[in-house]
Design an enzyme around this catalytic site. Structure first.
Site, PDB file in Angstrom:
ATOM      1  N   HIS A 155       0.835  -1.407  -0.080  1.00 14.06           N
ATOM      2  CA  HIS A 155       0.123   0.121  -0.366  1.00 14.06           C
ATOM      3  C   HIS A 155       1.132   1.155   0.032  1.00 14.06           C
ATOM      4  CE1 HIS A 155      -2.879  -2.836   0.902  1.00 14.06           C
ATOM      5  NE2 HIS A 155      -3.506  -1.672   0.667  1.00 14.06           N
ATOM      6  N   LYS A 159      -0.784   4.950   4.586  1.00  9.28           N
ATOM      7  CA  LYS A 159      -1.879   3.337   5.435  1.00  9.28           C
ATOM      8  C   LYS A 159      -0.710   3.256   6.574  1.00  9.28           C
ATOM      9  CE  LYS A 159      -3.758  -0.756   4.943  1.00  9.28           C
ATOM     10  NZ  LYS A 159      -5.394  -0.234   4.930  1.00  9.28           N
TER      11      LYS A 159
END
Length: 267
Positions: A155, A159
């Site tokens: 990600h 995140k």
């Protein structure tokens, strides 16, 4: 037509949810909620999401006209989501929740709220990911017991939770298919290991870099062959469109806790 209110509407996911709501033929924006301290507060929503039709302004949910809202959508952080959940329960409004990184206590509060209002909670609203959850269960049941199982996810740098909620959902689906207790077989760190890995475990690995929207792969490897089941998201709109689809489905459901598998009819 379903009227949708979006929490955290100033964030990247919040704006994607507004765009998805505006573009869907059966939905319309009924509220774009931000903190009063936000720079978006009281400015027009339309120019932000590229819409000439939307005449609403970003506002504070505590002053919302709840009679004009059918379903609320929340992808904010856990602390904010729980506050919004109290608001939803107080006004008997269904809620679609995509918040990840919930503690056991926070999830228990969500379950309690679902006794009063209908809630769709999912760690990932992508149709593709939810199909993947079915595929990994088939693989786990079909392949031999000497298979090595690993879950990789990547990600963007912003995140916070790791492994991602989706990665955990993949691991939990595999564990269920194998008849394992997930928390007993999950391995997050092998730094201190001094022995070969067991085939009765699910290993997790994580990458955080740049602007990666989301990539997940389940690996099933034996001596001689390897099966990889991968999903790659290139836009947050994938998740936003799934959440709007869930909101439309949820509108007429009784109180209870549902997930995207229910919405898609996979259960």
């Amino acid at each position: 037509m379903i009227r949708i209110g979006v929490f955290g509407a100033n964030g990247r996911m919040g704006q994607a949810l507004l765009q998805a709501t505006e573009k869907a033929t059966q939905s319309q924006i009924a509220g774009a909620f931000v903190r009063p301290s936000s720079t978006f507060y009281q400015i027009s929503v339309g120019p932000i999401i590229g819409s000439t039709a939307c005449q609403l302004a970003f506002s504070d949910y505590q002053h919302a006209e709840t009679d004009a809202i059918d379903v609320l959508i929340d992808f904010t952080l856990p602390q904010g989501m729980l506050t919004h959940l109290e608001f939803a329960v107080a006004h008997k409004l269904p809620m679609v929740i995509g918040t990840t990184g919930l503690s056991a206590d926070e999830f228990a509060k969500l379950q309690q709220a679902a006794k009063t209002i209908p809630i769709v909670f999912s760690r990932n609203f992508s149709v593709g990911i939810n199909l993947l959850l079915n595929l990994v269960q088939t693989a786990a049941k079909t392949l031999s017991d000497d298979i090595d199982i690993e879950v990789f996810e990547a990600h963007h740098r912003h995140k916070i939770d790791a492994p991602s909620g989706t990665a955990l959902a993949i691991g939990e689906a595999i564990a269920k298919a194998k008849g394992w207790q997930h928390d007993e077989v999950a391995r997050y760190d092998r730094h201190h290991d001094h022995e070969e890995k067991s085939q009765n475990e699910i290993g997790y690995s994580v990458l955080r870099a740049g602007d990666i929207v989301g990539e997940h792969t389940a690996y099933f490897a034996s001596m001689g062959e390897r099966l990889e089941i991968t999903h790659k998201a290139s836009s947050r709109m994938t998740f936003a469109q799934g959440a709007v689809r869930a909101a439309a489905w949820l509108k007429n459901q009784p109180a209870g806790l549902y997930d995207m598998q229910d919405v898609l009819g996979f259960k």
